[in-house]
Write an enzyme that holds these catalytic residues in place. Structure first.
Site, short mmCIF file in Angstrom:
data_model
loop_
_atom_site.label_atom_id
_atom_site.label_comp_id
_atom_site.label_asym_id
_atom_site.label_seq_id
_atom_site.Cartn_x
_atom_site.Cartn_y
_atom_site.Cartn_z
N ASP A 42 0.83 -1.21 0.00
CA ASP A 42 0.00 0.00 0.00
C ASP A 42 0.87 1.26 0.00
OD1 ASP A 42 -1.24 -2.30 1.19
OD2 ASP A 42 -2.88 -1.03 1.88
N HIS A 66 -1.06 4.54 -0.60
CA HIS A 66 -2.09 5.44 -0.06
C HIS A 66 -1.81 6.93 -0.26
CE1 HIS A 66 -5.07 2.80 1.63
NE2 HIS A 66 -4.16 2.07 2.23
N ASP A 79 -3.96 -0.28 -3.52
CA ASP A 79 -4.17 0.82 -2.57
C ASP A 79 -3.24 1.99 -2.87
OD1 ASP A 79 -6.23 -0.52 -1.39
OD2 ASP A 79 -5.43 -0.42 0.64
N ASP A 128 -6.52 7.31 -1.48
CA ASP A 128 -7.21 7.45 -0.20
C ASP A 128 -6.24 7.73 0.95
OD1 ASP A 128 -9.82 7.30 -1.07
OD2 ASP A 128 -10.04 5.17 -0.67
N ARG A 129 -6.77 8.47 1.90
CA ARG A 129 -6.09 8.86 3.14
C ARG A 129 -4.96 9.85 2.90
NH1 ARG A 129 -6.79 3.25 5.13
NH2 ARG A 129 -8.60 3.28 6.50
N ASN A 145 -8.27 -2.88 -2.27
CA ASN A 145 -9.67 -2.66 -1.88
C ASN A 145 -10.06 -1.18 -1.95
OD1 ASN A 145 -7.93 -2.43 0.57
ND2 ASN A 145 -9.86 -1.91 1.57
N HIS A 146 -9.09 -0.27 -1.90
CA HIS A 146 -9.43 1.16 -1.98
C HIS A 146 -9.62 1.63 -3.41
CE1 HIS A 146 -9.28 2.88 2.12
NE2 HIS A 146 -8.71 1.71 2.36
N HIS A 188 -3.57 -8.21 -3.16
CA HIS A 188 -3.70 -7.19 -2.12
C HIS A 188 -4.10 -7.80 -0.78
CE1 HIS A 188 -4.24 -3.28 -0.34
NE2 HIS A 188 -5.44 -3.66 0.10
N ARG A 208 -14.31 -7.14 9.14
CA ARG A 208 -14.40 -6.27 7.97
C ARG A 208 -15.78 -6.34 7.32
NH1 ARG A 208 -9.45 -4.10 6.47
NH2 ARG A 208 -7.56 -5.26 6.98
N HIS A 225 -2.41 -4.82 2.45
CA HIS A 225 -3.75 -4.61 3.00
C HIS A 225 -3.80 -4.19 4.46
CE1 HIS A 225 -8.04 -4.83 3.07
NE2 HIS A 225 -8.15 -6.05 3.60
#
Length: 463
Positions: free
Chosen positions: A140, A142, A169, A172-173, A201-202, A253, A332, A359
């Site tokens: 990730d 991000h 990923d 995001d964030r 997943n993002h 992921h 989750r 992840h």
């Protein structure tokens, strides 16, 4: 220091406000005396980019990207993030250039299979014995652009002798998810056989609407924001789900996935009347096969947590566990938990030596009993007879915006797999690039949960 956008136009002079329907008798009304004009409001000067940068970025006339073009993109994104307000990004990367880049990249990605086969053994240019490239696996990132730039320089750029596999990923964030994703797409277009971008997943409509990417795009591209966001979502759908490296390493992921058995109906015959038996009872869950993975429908904005198309959700959302067996991932609300016995079964069945997944950052791992923390950017989660399962996380000092005063201060890490066997992961840890440019978060990080738990599944698209 982040500069403010150009200030609003100065207000009209006071005498302009007298344009109304009242008629004045000019002979009886004293005329106003001219007032000294106030000095013009100073306008903030726009920073001048260094001469080596070519701004704005233009799409090559022949449509072919070069190493020089991609390196200029890296430098421009870095300079822009430190010197211009986010809304100025279109002056650096015009929408037309964005459109050209994402169109070509999307076509490439959609043509790749669900599980990409990566062969590091390449024919030698002089027709001698084949040479083998090393493989770098990244977790990730991000939206932490500056840490990604460091990672690329630290590991060495993609080349004939160095293949990159990103485990998803990208957004995001962090505050620079768009630049991060577009930079990796540019590398993909430049070297399609030397960089592979998997889905996280993002890379979904739901997550990007909660964790900041959608708002980030709207702020940066204004009235063109919806267009840019839709194009990104379309590209997300084309990202492959997994890879097999050198015939011995599986990467994804989240990780492993269930079998979704297809059985013919008892009453009717024919392909149209097949039905898929899906049972969520953990007692009868079984591991899925690579053949099933290859047939899964990945072109969904949000992988379903129920119904017939469960494999993409499992691959993107599942987590390892120390408890044997397969079980629904109740924390989750989507995906699975799988134990060491499942890792052994999967490795042995496909003659693999290693599983590399991502992840889970430090926020998620602090809530997982029995599993190591993510302080160093990686963990070895399962060691079994046939090999290992490892988690790699490549966003240091994560998350960028943290509600608590005490930060995790985790390192990021990436994995290097060397020939000839590629089954001995070499972990390279690194700290966050400091100082980060000062920016505002694009989501309410004080209210939004940190580790993707307790998702509002009802709002996720299932079609």
């Amino acid at each position: 220091m982040t500069l403010q956008a150009d200030s609003a136009a100065a207000p009209p002079p006071p005498d302009s406000a007298t344009t109304n329907s009242v008629v004045l008798n000019l002979e009886e009304t004293p005329q106003p005396q001219p007032q000294p004009s106030s000095p013009p409001r100073p306008q903030p000067s726009r920073p001048t980019p260094p001469p080596e940068l070519r701004l704005p970025i233009w799409w090559p006339e022949d449509g072919n990207l070069s190493m020089d073009w991609v390196e200029n993109l890296m430098l421009c994104f870095d300079w822009c993030s430190r010197n211009l307000p986010p809304s100025e990004l279109p002056s650096v990367l015009p929408v037309k250039v964005f459109d050209s880049l994402i169109l070509i990249a999307s076509k490439m990605l959609h043509k790749e299979p669900n599980c990409v086969t990566i062969d590091p053994f390449r024919p030698s240019p002089d027709n001698n014995s084949p040479s083998a490239a090393s493989v770098v696996v990244v977790g990730d990132v991000h939206g932490q652009l500056h840490d990604l730039l460091f990672l690329l320089r630290d590991a060495g750029f993609p080349s004939r002798d160095r293949i990159f596999v990103f485990n998803g990923d990208y957004v995001d964030r962090g505050a620079w998810g768009l630049e991060t994703f577009l930079l990796l797409l540019a590398w993909k277009v430049l070297m399609p056989h030397n960089i592979f971008l998997l889905r996280g997943n993002h890379e979904s409509k739901y997550c990007t609407s909660v964790y900041g990417f959608e708002k980030e795009v709207m702020v940066k591209y204004g009235d063109k924001g919806k267009h840019v966001y839709r194009k990104c979502l379309g590209c997300f759908e084309g990202l492959p789900l997994a890879s097999i490296i050198a015939g011995c390493v599986y990467t994804a992921h989240g990780g492993l996935f269930r079998s979704v058995t297809v059985t013919p109906s008892k009453r009717f015959k024919g392909k149209k009347n097949r039905k898929i038996n899906v049972n969520h009872d953990s007692k009868i869950l079984s591991l899925g096969s690579l053949e099933e993975l290859s047939k899964a429908r990945r072109s969904v904005l949000d992988p379903p947590w129920e119904g017939q198309n469960l494999i993409p959700g499992d691959v993107l959302w599942s987590d390892p566990s120390k408890t044997p067996g397969l079980a629904p991932n109740k924390e989750r609300g989507i995906g699975l938990l799988w134990g060491p016995d499942c890792t052994e079964e999967f490795l042995k069945k496909y003659q693999l030596k290693l599983i590399i997944r991502s992840h889970e950052g430090p926020d998620a791992r602090e809530k997982r009993d029995g599993l190591d923390g993510m302080d160093e950017g990686y963990t070895i989660d399962h060691t079994v007879d046939s090999g290992k399962l490892v988690t790699v996380f490549s966003a240091p000092d994560y998350p960028q915006f943290q509600a608590t005063e005490q930060r995790y201060n985790n390192k990021g890490s990436y994995v290097v797999l060397e020939p000839p066997n590629f089954d001995n992961p070499i972990f390279h840890g690194f700290s966050a690039v400091t100082p980060r440019p000062k920016v505002h978060a694009y989501y309410d990080y004080e209210e939004v949960i940190d580790s993707d738990e307790e998702l509002d599944l009802a709002s996720m698209v299932t079609s």
